[in-house]
Write an enzyme that holds these catalytic residues in place. Structure first.
Site, PDB file in Angstrom:
ATOM      1  N   LYS A 255       0.838  -1.196   0.000  1.00 17.23           N
ATOM      2  CA  LYS A 255       0.000   0.000   0.000  1.00 17.23           C
ATOM      3  C   LYS A 255       0.879   1.254   0.000  1.00 17.23           C
ATOM      4  CE  LYS A 255      -3.923  -1.785   2.702  1.00 17.23           C
ATOM      5  NZ  LYS A 255      -5.022  -1.542   1.749  1.00 17.23           N
ATOM      6  N   ARG A 329     -10.437 -11.417   2.196  1.00 17.08           N
ATOM      7  CA  ARG A 329     -11.362 -12.442   1.687  1.00 17.08           C
ATOM      8  C   ARG A 329     -10.740 -13.829   1.716  1.00 17.08           C
ATOM      9  NH1 ARG A 329     -11.753  -9.084  -3.772  1.00 17.08           N
ATOM     10  NH2 ARG A 329     -11.451  -7.473  -2.207  1.00 17.08           N
TER      11      ARG A 329
HETATM   12  N1  BES Z   1      -8.170  -3.634   4.508  1.00 17.78           N
HETATM   13  C1  BES Z   1      -8.358  -3.204   3.181  1.00 17.78           C
HETATM   14  C2  BES Z   1      -9.664  -2.427   2.975  1.00 17.78           C
HETATM   15  C3  BES Z   1      -9.762  -1.121   3.708  1.00 17.78           C
HETATM   16  C4  BES Z   1      -9.329   0.055   3.120  1.00 17.78           C
HETATM   17  C5  BES Z   1     -10.318  -1.044   4.982  1.00 17.78           C
HETATM   18  C6  BES Z   1      -9.406   1.248   3.791  1.00 17.78           C
HETATM   19  C7  BES Z   1     -10.418   0.153   5.656  1.00 17.78           C
HETATM   20  C8  BES Z   1      -9.955   1.304   5.055  1.00 17.78           C
HETATM   21  C9  BES Z   1      -8.374  -4.409   2.241  1.00 17.78           C
HETATM   22  O1  BES Z   1      -7.607  -5.484   2.638  1.00 17.78           O
HETATM   23  C10 BES Z   1      -7.847  -3.956   0.923  1.00 17.78           C
HETATM   24  O2  BES Z   1      -6.719  -3.576   0.875  1.00 17.78           O
HETATM   25  N2  BES Z   1      -8.681  -4.017  -0.105  1.00 17.78           N
HETATM   26  C11 BES Z   1      -8.307  -3.612  -1.405  1.00 17.78           C
HETATM   27  C12 BES Z   1      -8.780  -4.687  -2.366  1.00 17.78           C
HETATM   28  C13 BES Z   1      -8.273  -4.534  -3.768  1.00 17.78           C
HETATM   29  C14 BES Z   1      -6.781  -4.778  -3.812  1.00 17.78           C
HETATM   30  C15 BES Z   1      -8.996  -5.517  -4.654  1.00 17.78           C
HETATM   31  C16 BES Z   1      -8.977  -2.287  -1.714  1.00 17.78           C
HETATM   32  O3  BES Z   1     -10.118  -2.092  -1.306  1.00 17.78           O
HETATM   33  O4  BES Z   1      -8.332  -1.437  -2.305  1.00 17.78           O
HETATM   34 MN    MN Z   2      -5.598  -5.332   1.973  1.00 19.82          MN
END
Ligand code: BES
Ligand code: MN
Ligand code: ZN
Length: 475
Positions: A255, A329
């Site tokens: 990230k 997931r």
């Molecule tokens: N934990 C994150 C989602 C999240 C983002 C929760 C901001 C709270 C605040 C999750 O694991 C994630 O990174 N999801 C990605 C999925 C994508 C790579 C398909 C997302 O939502 O960008």
């Molecule tokens: Mn994630």
């Protein structure tokens, strides 16, 4: 401290009285002189009791300095419980010390909402600060006094347990300390816990869960919490599953710094189911509930799982890893299979800070809900209204499921940006084996960056009270 009293035995820093608009009266226990003064000031200042309008009186009564604050609650016809939440939150947030609150209007003296707001305001994450935030003590004056801790108080305490777990940083809360906390809370509140270690998780074939946690020095733990409140129907077991990423760096698909900062909250779902178990057990709800948390940390190292890897989940379904940041997931899929096949639950509810896309869709105002049952969704939504929480149903169209099909495996873990919260839900649905199921994406609601209406900055503890009420009322 929060108390309901029917006799005033001490003096207070603040004496607060709530009125509806144009329905102002002065307390009978004050002297003629003081009442006259109050009425004159009200007239002069044209105080009518509009929503959030306040007026403060300071005067001498029998030689004692008395301070009264009158707070307007707006028009009686416009009253809603949510307006009361907002009013109490803004009024009490500005006060410190010992407060006495009263109102002739039963609607404005609702103990359930007062308890909720009191515990909400009094919670603050200040363990690491030398100078602690000010706390309040609140006494509610009521003719009819209630004894002991009611449901709302246990729920408020459980909600704050969830908030504290989320607010703690990832150097304190890792899979092991999360498991130990669940164990300690189980002993205190009355549910059983079992912690499965890495070798056992391997034996169970939870390859997706293990892959996500593999790069971290903090080993994954499968936290199983059991509470049997209805021994007459042992096979009716409700499965609660919480996403337990104690930190989500994104893994090799790392990230950006901005997006990583808040990722201590990625165990928000886990904290929610732990808090819910505390309340269900403490209040002796007559239901059987098993809560599962696949706790791990999504980190990076040379043995990290990679984009392109194909993982075999506990269910037997294979998953192609498109993005290592779509890790929640993968852990949830195995946790759901474990709940169904090993714990034999008859119904599933999962809670997760699952997708950024959920925040794009609904912002911070509502939790998105996916369910294969209209009736269950409506029951959850109405439990939410009771506690001032908004839930909004999201679609499970086949089109979103199509996005999760892989050329090289049964599924892939990311269907791309568009409709990302929906395709994530469709991925989870693949593991539910046709059982009644509900998925709550709390990515936008678990944590608040600022104070809003009656939401305090920081972890919110959203969904604890709602899931509790939903399970309690379930048939
Ligand atoms: N934990 C994150 C989602 C999240 C983002 C929760 C901001 C709270 C605040 C999750 O694991 C994630 O990174 N999801 C990605 C999925 C994508 C790579 C398909 C997302 O939502 O960008
Ligand atoms: Mn994630
Ligand atoms: Zn995550």
């Amino acid at each position: 401290m929060f108390r309901v009293i029917n006799k005033i035995e001490k003096s207070y820093d603040e004496n607060v009285t709530l009125f509806f608009e144009d329905k102002i009266s002065t307390c009978e226990y004050l002297s003629e002189e003081s009442r006259k003064l109050i009425n004159k000031v009200i007239e002069k200042e044209k105080f009518t009791g509009k929503f959030k309008e306040t007026i403060k009186f300071t005067f001498l009564e029998n030689g004692y300095l008395v301070t009264l604050t009158y707070v307007g609650a707006g028009k009686k016809e416009e009253f809603t419980e949510d307006r009361l939440r907002e009013l109490l939150f803004s009024t009490l947030s500005k006060m410190t010390g010992n407060i006495l609150l009263s109102s002739e209007e039963p609607d404005l003296c609702n103990t359930r909402i007062l308890t909720e707001i009191f515990y909400n305001i009094n919670y603050s994450f200040d363990v690491y600060k030398e100078k602690k935030n000010a706390k309040i003590n609140l006494d509610i004056f009521k003719e009819q006094k209630t004894e002991g801790m009611g449901e709302e108080e246990i729920l408020a305490i459980s909600t704050n347990i969830t908030r504290a777990l989320i607010d703690e940083p990832a150097n304190i809360i890792n899979p092991e300390s999360l498991a130990e906390t669940a164990e300690a809370l189980g002993r205190e509140f009355g549910f059983a816990t079992e912690i499965l270690e890495e070798d056992k998780i391997k034996e169970l074939g939870m390859e997706a869960f293990l892959a996500v946690g593999r790069a971290s020095i903090n080993k994954p733990k499968l936290i199983v919490m059991r509470y049997f409140g209805d021994k007459t129907q042992r096979d009716k077991k409700y499965g609660l599953i919480g996403k337990g990423l104690t930190f989500d760096s994104g893994g090799l698909c790392i990230k950006p710094a901005d997006g990583m900062l808040g990722m201590k909250e990625d165990m928000g779902g886990a904290a929610t189911v732990i808090g819910t178990m505390c309340s269900l057990a403490k209040l002796g709800v007559k239901k059987n509930v098993i809560a599962i948390v696949a706790a791990c940390e999504n980190s990076i190292s040379s043995n990290a799982y990679r984009p392109g890897d194909i993982l075999t989940t506990m269910s037997g379904k294979t998953v192609e890893v498109i993005n290592t940041d779509a890790e929640g997931r993968l852990t949830l899929a195995d946790a759901i299979t474990y709940a169904i096949r090993i714990e034999k639950v008859s119904e599933i509810l999962d809670v997760a800070t699952l997708t950024g896309a959920m925040m794009v869709a609904l912002g911070f105002a509502a939790t998105g809900v996916y369910s294969n049952s209209d009736e269950k969704y409506l029951a959850l939504e109405s439990a939410g209204k009771y506690w001032g929480e908004k839930y909004w149903r999201m679609p499970l169209f086949d089109e979103y499921g199509e996005l999760m099909k892989s050329d090289v495996a049964d599924l892939k873990n990311s269907g791309g940006r568009w409709g990302g919260a929906n395709s994530a839900a469709k991925f989870l649905e693949e593991f539910t084996e046709g059982l009644p199921w509900m998925h709550l994406d709390i990515a936008g609601t678990a944590f608040s960056d600022k104070d809003k209406k009656w939401i305090k900055k920081g972890a919110t503890g959203v969904a604890v009270k709602t899931i509790y009420t939903y399970i309690k009322n379930m048939i």
